[in-house]
Write a protein that holds these residues in place. Structure first.
Motif, mmCIF file in Angstrom:
data_model
loop_
_atom_site.group_PDB
_atom_site.id
_atom_site.type_symbol
_atom_site.label_atom_id
_atom_site.label_comp_id
_atom_site.label_asym_id
_atom_site.label_seq_id
_atom_site.Cartn_x
_atom_site.Cartn_y
_atom_site.Cartn_z
ATOM 1 N N PHE A 3 -3.510 -3.231 -10.019
ATOM 2 C CA PHE A 3 -2.546 -3.024 -8.951
ATOM 3 C C PHE A 3 -2.432 -1.537 -8.653
ATOM 4 O O PHE A 3 -2.817 -0.687 -9.468
ATOM 5 N N SER A 4 -1.878 -1.230 -7.478
ATOM 6 C CA SER A 4 -1.704 0.167 -7.104
ATOM 7 C C SER A 4 -0.352 0.668 -7.587
ATOM 8 O O SER A 4 0.645 -0.062 -7.597
ATOM 9 N N GLU A 33 -6.029 -0.203 -19.401
ATOM 10 C CA GLU A 33 -7.451 -0.021 -19.684
ATOM 11 C C GLU A 33 -8.049 1.079 -18.818
ATOM 12 O O GLU A 33 -8.905 1.836 -19.275
ATOM 13 N N GLU A 34 -7.586 1.181 -17.569
ATOM 14 C CA GLU A 34 -8.085 2.223 -16.669
ATOM 15 C C GLU A 34 -6.943 2.717 -15.796
ATOM 16 O O GLU A 34 -6.070 1.949 -15.396
ATOM 17 N N LEU A 35 -6.974 4.019 -15.507
ATOM 18 C CA LEU A 35 -6.050 4.631 -14.550
ATOM 19 C C LEU A 35 -6.891 5.548 -13.680
ATOM 20 O O LEU A 35 -7.367 6.585 -14.140
ATOM 21 N N ASP A 36 -7.104 5.150 -12.419
ATOM 22 C CA ASP A 36 -8.007 5.882 -11.535
ATOM 23 C C ASP A 36 -7.302 6.237 -10.237
ATOM 24 O O ASP A 36 -6.491 5.467 -9.707
ATOM 25 N N ASP A 155 -2.442 7.760 -4.192
ATOM 26 C CA ASP A 155 -2.095 6.615 -5.044
ATOM 27 C C ASP A 155 -3.064 6.530 -6.231
ATOM 28 O O ASP A 155 -4.138 7.138 -6.233
ATOM 29 N N HIS A 156 -2.661 5.775 -7.246
ATOM 30 C CA HIS A 156 -3.515 5.486 -8.404
ATOM 31 C C HIS A 156 -3.603 3.978 -8.596
ATOM 32 O O HIS A 156 -2.716 3.237 -8.166
ATOM 33 N N SER A 241 -5.969 -4.028 -5.573
ATOM 34 C CA SER A 241 -5.798 -4.983 -6.676
ATOM 35 C C SER A 241 -7.080 -5.750 -6.951
ATOM 36 O O SER A 241 -7.086 -6.711 -7.724
ATOM 37 N N GLY A 242 -8.165 -5.347 -6.295
ATOM 38 C CA GLY A 242 -9.462 -5.963 -6.556
ATOM 39 C C GLY A 242 -9.704 -7.242 -5.791
ATOM 40 O O GLY A 242 -10.594 -8.017 -6.150
#
Length: 794
Positions: A3-4, A33-36, A155-156, A241-242
Motif C-alpha cells: 500500500f502507499s 519487507e520493503e519500503l520504496d 509518496d512511499h 498496491s500492486g
C-alpha cells in the motif's frame, strides 16, 4: 500486503518519518519487507500545456512546441515524442532541472532551434520502466504545479510480510487500526453510510451450505456506466498496491477490498436466472473461470450459483460467463463471509490463487460485510452512476466469539514486566477490544476481525506487541545450575561427527523426502504398499519418505562430480522411515536415526606420495572399525539392492545387525553416470554413540613369541569363519592372531588358497618356553586340520 504511505496517512497520521513508521510496524509484528519511494529524486518539473505544435524545419521527427508552464510567457521546446499534440497537458522539465540518471536540463539549440526545457515521459521521470511517448496528464491538471505534488511522487510504498494469523491487516483499515493502537495517533477510519434504495429490484439469496457460507449480502445496481473512467486518485492507489487498473467497476471492488479487507464480486445481473445460491458443487459440475480455465469442480468446493448454473468458486474466483464487461449496465453486487475452512487450500488444488482466496482462507471480518457492500455501492454511484436496489441479507450462525481470560499476574510473569491492570486496560482499548475487568483479571471478547485470539497466550502476545518488543528488557538469566552427568558409555553426537570429519568426511544435510525411483533403486521398494508416500509433496521428485540414506548421498556425489571434484568423502546423520504397526511415538511409522557415508576417488589426497590408489571396500571398512573402536565387529557377506553383490557386507556388533557397507551396484554406477563405483555405508546411529567402557588389562613385561603359519584351505572358505573356529579352541597363550598374506596360483592346488597367519603368544608372569609354544602351535594346526580340512603348506 502492499500500500502507499499517503493512503495510510489519510486514515492515521502519526508524527513519524517513513523509516520510523516502518521500524515501529516491524517491531509490532507487522514486518515491513520493503519500503520504496514511488519515484526517484528530481527537481523543477511542472505540469505544462502544449499550446502549439509545428514541424521542425530541419528534422522530420522533431516538433517545435509552444508550451504554457504557468509563468505567463509560453516557452519554446523542441520535442521528438510521437504523441505530442496541441492541447495536451504533460510534465515539463524546466532549465536547471535534474532528472533521474544525473541528467541536467539546459537551454540548448536543437538543429538550430532554441529549446528551453524538455517534455517528459514516465520513463524519463523514473516512474515507469518503458514509455512509448509523453506522459499524458488529465485535462484538469493545474498548469504550473509541481509534478511531484500533482502525482504525489513524494509518496512511499510499504510492503508488509504478514504472518498467516494477521489477516486483519490485509487492509488499510486494519493497518491504520494497528498504527493508531501502537502510536496513540487519532484515526480517521472510513465512515460508511447506508445507501438508500432508489429502485425496488432485488434477487433472492439462499444459503444451501450455511456452515461454509453463513452470511451473504446481495444488491442490484441498474443503469451503470461501465465505461466511466476510473478516477486518477483511485487508479494511483491501486497501482501502488500492486493491482492493475482494469475498469471502473472492477477497480471499485478491488479498492474496497484493499480499503476494508472485504473481497467483493460483481455479476452481470442480466445473465443470472432466479435466486442466488451458496451451495456445494454438484458431481462433475464444470465452470469457466475468469482466468479462462475450465475446471471440474470438486464436491467439497463451495460455489455461488443461480437456479440454472454455477457462477463462481465462492471466495476464490468468478466465472467468465456471468462476469461484468464494459457493456454491463446492470449488476448484482456480492459481499459475503465464507468460513476459512471452506476456502483454505482449494485454489492451490487447481494451481492458482487470488487476492480474495488469500483473505478468505485466513479469515475476513464478518462484522464489516454489510459496510463493504454499502461502500462499494457508494463509489459505483459516484463514478459510474445508476440506481441501487435494496440490500438482500441471508444469514445463518456466525462464528462464536468466545471470551478469553487474561490474568495480569500471568502476563507480568511471562513478559517480565511490571505492567499493572490499568496499563493492560489501556492497551486493550487501543486495539478496540471488548473486555470486562474483574479485579486484576480481564475477560476479553475477540472482535469479529481477529481470528487469532483463542487462548491467554494470544492476549499476552498482543500486550508484548503494543508495549514494544524492543522495549522489553533482556536481563541476564539467573538460575541454580548443576553440571549434568555425561554417561561414560554414551558418546555425544557431536563427537561422532568430529571423528568422521577427522577422517576426511564432510557432513551433508538432505531432504527426508526423496524420489520414488530412489526407493526402487537403493532400497528395492517397488510395490506401492512398501512406500511411505506424502499426501502433499512440495515437488514431484520429493514424493516419498526415504528408507535409507543412499539416494541423497549419490545425488550429492553427482553434484560434486559435475563441479569437477575428483575426491569426495561425505556423511549424513538423519532419520529413515519404515512402516511398523508397533512404532512409537508416531503410530505405524518407525523413524530410527542412521549414519550414512560415501567415499569416492583417491584413497589419499593427490600428492607426490599418494600413489594414485583409489579408495576401496577395505578403506571404508577401516573407517567404520575406527569409528566403533574398541568394539570388535563382524563383517558377513550381504546381498543388498543398492550394493555390489560380491563387494558388500553386513556389519554385526555383538551379534546384532547394525548396518552395511559395500560398493555401489554396477547397474546404478552406469545409470547415474558415475565414473567409478563409490563405497557406501549406513549404520545405526544409536549403536555408534554407545561406547565400550575400557577395562584394565595387565601389560606383560615379558617378550612375545611370534610364529608364522601357512595353511592351504578351500578357496570358498571365509576368513571370518576360520577365525571364529580357531577362537573356540584357541590356546590361552595366544594374544593375537592376524592374516598377513593370501596366495592362490602356482604351487597351490586348484580351488584352494594359501593363508599365512601370524600368531603372537605371551604371558604376563613369565617368559614362554619353546615346548609351550610348540604345543600351542600343534593345537592350532590340529584345529585347522580337523575343522577346516587345512593342510600345512610345504
Amino acid at each position: 500486503m502492499k500500500f502507499s504511505e499517503s493512503w495510510l496517512r489519510s486514515l492515521v497520521d502519526p508524527k513519524l518519518s517513513s523509516e520510523e513508521l516502518s521500524h515501529l510496524l516491524t517491531m509490532a509484528g507487522l514486518e515491513v519487507e520493503e519500503l520504496d519511494a514511488v519515484a526517484p529524486a528530481f527537481t523543477s518539473v511542472v505540469v505544462a500545456q502544449v499550446l502549439e505544435v509545428v514541424k521542425h524545419p530541419d528534422a522530420d521527427r522533431l516538433n517545435v512546441c509552444q508550451v504554457d508552464i504557468g509563468s505567463g510567457t509560453p516557452q519554446q521546446i523542441v520535442c521528438g515524442a510521437p504523441n505530442v499534440a496541441a492541447g495536451l497537458k504533460v510534465p515539463c522539465a524546466l532549465p536547471g532541472a535534474e532528472l533521474p540518471g544525473d541528467f541536467k536540463i539546459k537551454v540548448a539549440k536543437v538543429r538550430g532551434i532554441e529549446s528551453s526545457g524538455m517534455l517528459c515521459s514516465a520513463k524519463e521521470l523514473g516512474i515507469a520502466e518503458e514509455a512509448s511517448g509523453l506522459l499524458i496528464l488529465p485535462a484538469d491538471a493545474p498548469v504550473g504545479q509541481s509534478i511531484r505534488q500533482y502525482l504525489d511522487l513524494d509518496d512511499h510504498v510499504f510492503e508488509l510480510k504478514l504472518t498467516p494469523n494477521r489477516a486483519d491487516c490485509l487492509s488499510l483499515l486494519g493497518v491504520a487500526r494497528e498504527v493508531g493502537a501502537i502510536t496513540g495517533a487519532a484515526t480517521s477510519l472510513p465512515v460508511v453510510a447506508e445507501v438508500p434504495a432508489s429502485i425496488a429490484d432485488s434477487r433472492a439469496v439462499v444459503l444451501d451450505a450455511p456452515a461454509a457460507c453463513p452470511l451473504y449480502y446481495g444488491r442490484i445496481v441498474k443503469n451503470v456506466d461501465a465505461k466511466a473512467p476510473t478516477p486518477e486518485w483511485m487508479k494511483r492507489r491501486l497501482e501502488r498496491s500492486g493491482i492493475r487498473s482494469i475498469s471502473a467497476l472492477v477497480d471499485i471492488t478491488n479498492y474496497v477490498m484493499l480499503e476494508l479487507g472485504q473481497p467483493l464480486h460483481a455479476f452481470d445481473n442480466t445473465r443470472l436466472d432466479g435466486a442466488v445460491h451458496a451451495r456445494m458443487a454438484k458431481p462433475e459440475e464444470k465452470l469457466l473461470l475468469l482466468n479462462e480455465q475450465t475446471i471440474t469442480v470438486d464436491a467439497d468446493i463451495l460455489v455461488i450459483s443461480d437456479d440454472a448454473k454455477p457462477l463462481a468458486m465462492a471466495g476464490i474466483m468468478g466465472g467468465e460467463e456471468s462476469g461484468i464487461t464494459l457493456e454491463t449496465s446492470e449488476l448484482f453486487l456480492e459481499s459475503a463471509f465464507f468460513a476459512p475452512k471452506a476456502i483454505a487450500g482449494r485454489a492451490r488444488r487447481y494451481g492458482f490463487g487470488s487476492d480474495a482466496s488469500h483473505r478468505f482462507e485466513r479469515g475476513v471480518d464478518f462484522g464489516g460485510t454489510r459496510r463493504a457492500i454499502e461502500r462499494a455501492t457508494q463509489l459505483i454511484l459516484e463514478i459510474c452512476g445508476g440506481q441501487a436496489g435494496p440490500v438482500v441479507e441471508a444469514k445463518a450462525e456466525l462464528p462464536a466469539r468466545q471470551p478469553v481470560r487474561l490474568r495480569t499476574a500471568r502476563a507480568e510473569k511471562v513478559l517480565g514486566l511490571p505492567l499493572g491492570a490499568d496499563r493492560i486496560a489501556g492497551l486493550f482499548k487501543g486495539l478496540a477490544l471488548d473486555f470486562v475487568q474483574q479485579g486484576d483479571d480481564f475477560l476479553v471478547t475477540p472482535p469479529s476481525w481477529r481470528f487469532d485470539m483463542e487462548i491467554e497466550e494470544d492476549l499476552i502476545e498482543e500486550i508484548a506487541r503494543l508495549y514494544g518488543y524492543d522495549n522489553i528488557p533482556s536481563p541476564a538469566p539467573q538460575a541454580r545450575m548443576a553440571m549434568l552427568r555425561q554417561p561414560e558409555a554414551q558418546r555425544p553426537a557431536y563427537r561422532v561427527r568430529q571423528m568422521l570429519a577427522d577422517r576426511g568426511y564432510q557432513e551433508v544435510v538432505n531432504f527426508a523426502f526423496v524420489e520414488t525411483q530412489w526407493e526402487a533403486d537403493f532400497a528395492g521398494k517397488t510395490a506401492e504398499a512398501d512406500l511411505i508416500r506424502l499426501a502433499n509433496p512440495i515437488a514431484s521428485q520429493m514424493a516419498v519418505m526415504r528408507s535409507n540414506l543412499f539416494g541423497g548421498l549419490i545425488a550429492n556425489l553427482v553434484t560434486n562430480l559435475k563441479r569437477k571434484q575428483t575426491r569426495v568423502r561425505l556423511f549424513e546423520v538423519g532419520r529413515t522411515f519404515h512402516r511398523d504397526a508397533a512404532a512409537v511415538p508416531v503410530a505405524g511409522y518407525r523413524q530410527p536415526w542412521r549414519l550414512g557415508g560415501l567415499a569416492f576417488g583417491g584413497a589419499l589426497p593427490d600428492g607426490w606420495a599418494s600413489g594414485g590408489r583409489k579408495v576401496d571396500f577395505f578403506d571404508v571398512k577401516g573407517d567404520i572399525e575406527a569409528l566403533l573402536a574398541p568394539a570388535a565387529l563382524r563383517f558377513e557377506k550381504l546381498v543388498h539392492p543398492a550394493l555390489h553383490p560380491g563387494r558388500a557386507a553386513r556389519i554385526l556388533l555383538d551379534g546384532v545387525d547394525i548396518g552395511c557397507v559395500g560398493e555401489l551396484h554396477p547397474e546404478w554406477v552406469q545409470k547415474y553416470d558415475l565414473t567409478a563405483a563409490p563405497v557406501l555405508f549406513e549404520l545405526d546411529f544409536a549403536a555408534i554413540k554407545a561406547v565400550v567402557v575400557p577395562v584394565y588389562t595387565e601389560l606383560s613385561r615379558f617378550p612375545a613369541v611370534v610364529r608364522d603359519l601357512a595353511v592351504v584351505v578351500d578357496r570358498d572358505l571365509a576368513l571370518q569363519a576360520l577365525f571364529d573356529g580357531l577362537k573356540q579352541d584357541l590356546p590361552g597363550l595366544v594374544t593375537d592372531l592376524q592374516l598377513f598374506d593370501v596366495y592362490a596360483g602356482k604351487g597351490v592346488p586348484e580351488n584352494k588358497k594359501s593363508l599365512a597367519l601370524r600368531i603372537v603368544m605371551q604371558d604376563t608372569q613369565r617368559t614362554l618356553q619353546d615346548s609351550e609354544v610348540d604345543a600351542a602351535m600343534q593345537q592350532l594346526i590340529a584345529c585347522l586340520e580337523k575343522t577346516f580340512g587345512a593342510q600345512l603348506r610345504a
